[in-house]
Scaffold this active site. Structure first.
Site, short mmCIF file in Angstrom:
data_model
loop_
_atom_site.label_atom_id
_atom_site.label_comp_id
_atom_site.label_asym_id
_atom_site.label_seq_id
_atom_site.Cartn_x
_atom_site.Cartn_y
_atom_site.Cartn_z
N GLU A 101 -5.45 7.86 -13.50
CA GLU A 101 -5.64 6.82 -14.50
C GLU A 101 -6.91 6.04 -14.24
OE1 GLU A 101 -5.36 2.96 -16.58
OE2 GLU A 101 -5.58 3.32 -14.45
N ASP A 151 -2.55 6.51 -8.46
CA ASP A 151 -3.91 6.44 -7.90
C ASP A 151 -4.43 5.02 -7.90
OD1 ASP A 151 -3.97 6.80 -10.77
OD2 ASP A 151 -6.13 7.04 -10.64
#
Length: 380
Positions: A137, A72
């Site tokens: 994250e 991400d």
């Protein structure tokens, strides 16, 4: 764009073209899993709470060397502010531009190409190679790496070494390894008073005035002196809010948000206790909601640091620096099941910025550092 002369650059561009803003993986994990299966990995999805997680492992023996990271990225912001579209990787003057260039899709690509070369040369390598990847994250990180770690711990799987591909380099690739991170403890404090008219303060109780002496004391405290691994603990207020917006109303509540960044010289419980002692001594009517987002962790100069430092020296010709500065990372979760955890990746000068970028000349060397580390720890 074709990059036949640089397999790592080609894979990085494939990943960067996928708009995987937290927690959307946008197919990145399947792209990587396909490459890993071809290299003999078993791949397991451990998706929870709308987050995509991949655990991949080749081998069943110890020691286990794990590469960890995230697919991400943070939102790019207005596309018009970028020189080129943020999800169309583009090379300008020797720099690869695009969201995720440094944080951290190049690291993911470098993991995979390093592993592919290592496995081809050492099909019967010692121990096991693993990857732990998540799409959560950059967000609140409650359904990502921490859930995979919990699943591995529940079935008794432990790691011996882990390299998190965070962008740790400062001026040039390889100049810094993070061998630990500070813990992060946040609090939301509500000091209670009694709302009233400013012309009749005797009928009210101003929580801002009540808290001010305690604020001054908390800001002045030396919480610890740090140690050889970590700087002294810091306490910082990030938000204070009180009032109705009117200038003639004494507020009834003052809300304060604050954060501790702390190393191994202090504990979360000890910092909480000292905070309560100050607030209680000042006679405040209050409540606090605490949130521990990460405990500190540290990896000394053991086998992993030696292998990675040696790989950097052999590949890049520089002596790296060990550091625990900066924010938190998913290493804080992995440290619960892994004895030695470090972070190493590209230069971090443009992460989370418009026109995020990385030097093309650093991309294959990054993969070579990871491969040399594999050889140092697992070559049969």
């Amino acid at each position: 764009m074709p990059h036949a002369d640089s397999p790592t650059l080609a894979l990085a561009c494939e990943l960067m073209a996928r708009p995987s803003v937290t927690p959307d993986d946008a197919g990145c994990l399947e792209l990587l899993a396909g490459r890993l299966r071809a290299a003999g990995f078993g791949c397991e999805r451990i998706d929870t709470g709308g987050v995509s997680n991949l655990w991949a492992r080749r081998g069943k023996a110890q020691p286990v060397l794990c590469f960890a990271g995230h697919t991400d990225v943070v939102p790019p912001g207005p596309a018009a502010a970028w020189k080129t579209p943020p999800f169309e990787p583009t090379i300008i003057d020797g720099m690869l531009h695009g969201r995720g260039a440094a944080d951290m899709k190049t690291s993911l690509a470098a993991f995979v190409t390093a592993i592919e070369r290592f496995v081809a040369a050492h099909p019967d390598h010692d121990g096991s190679i693993a990857l732990l990847l998540t799409s959560d994250e950059e967000g609140i990180a409650t359904h990502g790496t921490v859930k995979v770690v919990e699943a591995l711990a529940a079935r008794g799987e432990r790691l011996d070494y882990c390299i998190v591909g965070e962008p740790t380099s400062v001026h040039a690739l390889g100049d810094m390894i993070k061998n630990g991170r500070r813990g992060s403890l946040s609090g939301t404090l509500r000091v209670k008073g009694r709302q009233g008219h400013v012309a009749y303060p005797q009928l009210a109780r101003n929580p801002i005035h009540a808290f001010a002496p305690a604020l001054a004391e908390l800001a002045a405290i030396e919480w610890d002196q740090g140690n050889e691994f970590f700087p002294p603990t810091t306490w910082q207020v990030s938000n204070i809010h009180a009032g109705t917006g009117a200038n003639n109303v004494i507020p009834g509540v003052c809300e304060v948000m604050f954060n501790f960044r702390f190393g191994s010289a202090s504990s979360a419980d000890g910092l909480k206790a000292r905070t309560h002692e100050v607030l209680d001594r000042h006679g405040l009517d209050y409540e606090i909601d605490w949130h521990l987002s990460g405990k500190p962790f540290i990896t000394g100069r053991g086998k992993l640091v030696a292998a990675l430092s040696g790989a950097i020296a052999d590949t890049l010709g520089i002596e790296t620096e060990l550091s625990t500065t900066g924010g938190t990372s998913d290493g804080r979760f992995i440290a619960d099941i892994c004895a030695e955890v470090v972070e190493f990746g590209p230069v971090n000068a443009t992460i989370h910025q418009v026109d995020e970028r990385i030097a093309v000349s650093a991309i294959e060397p990054l993969s070579q550092v990871y491969e040399r580390t594999l050889r140092a720890l697992l070559a049969a």
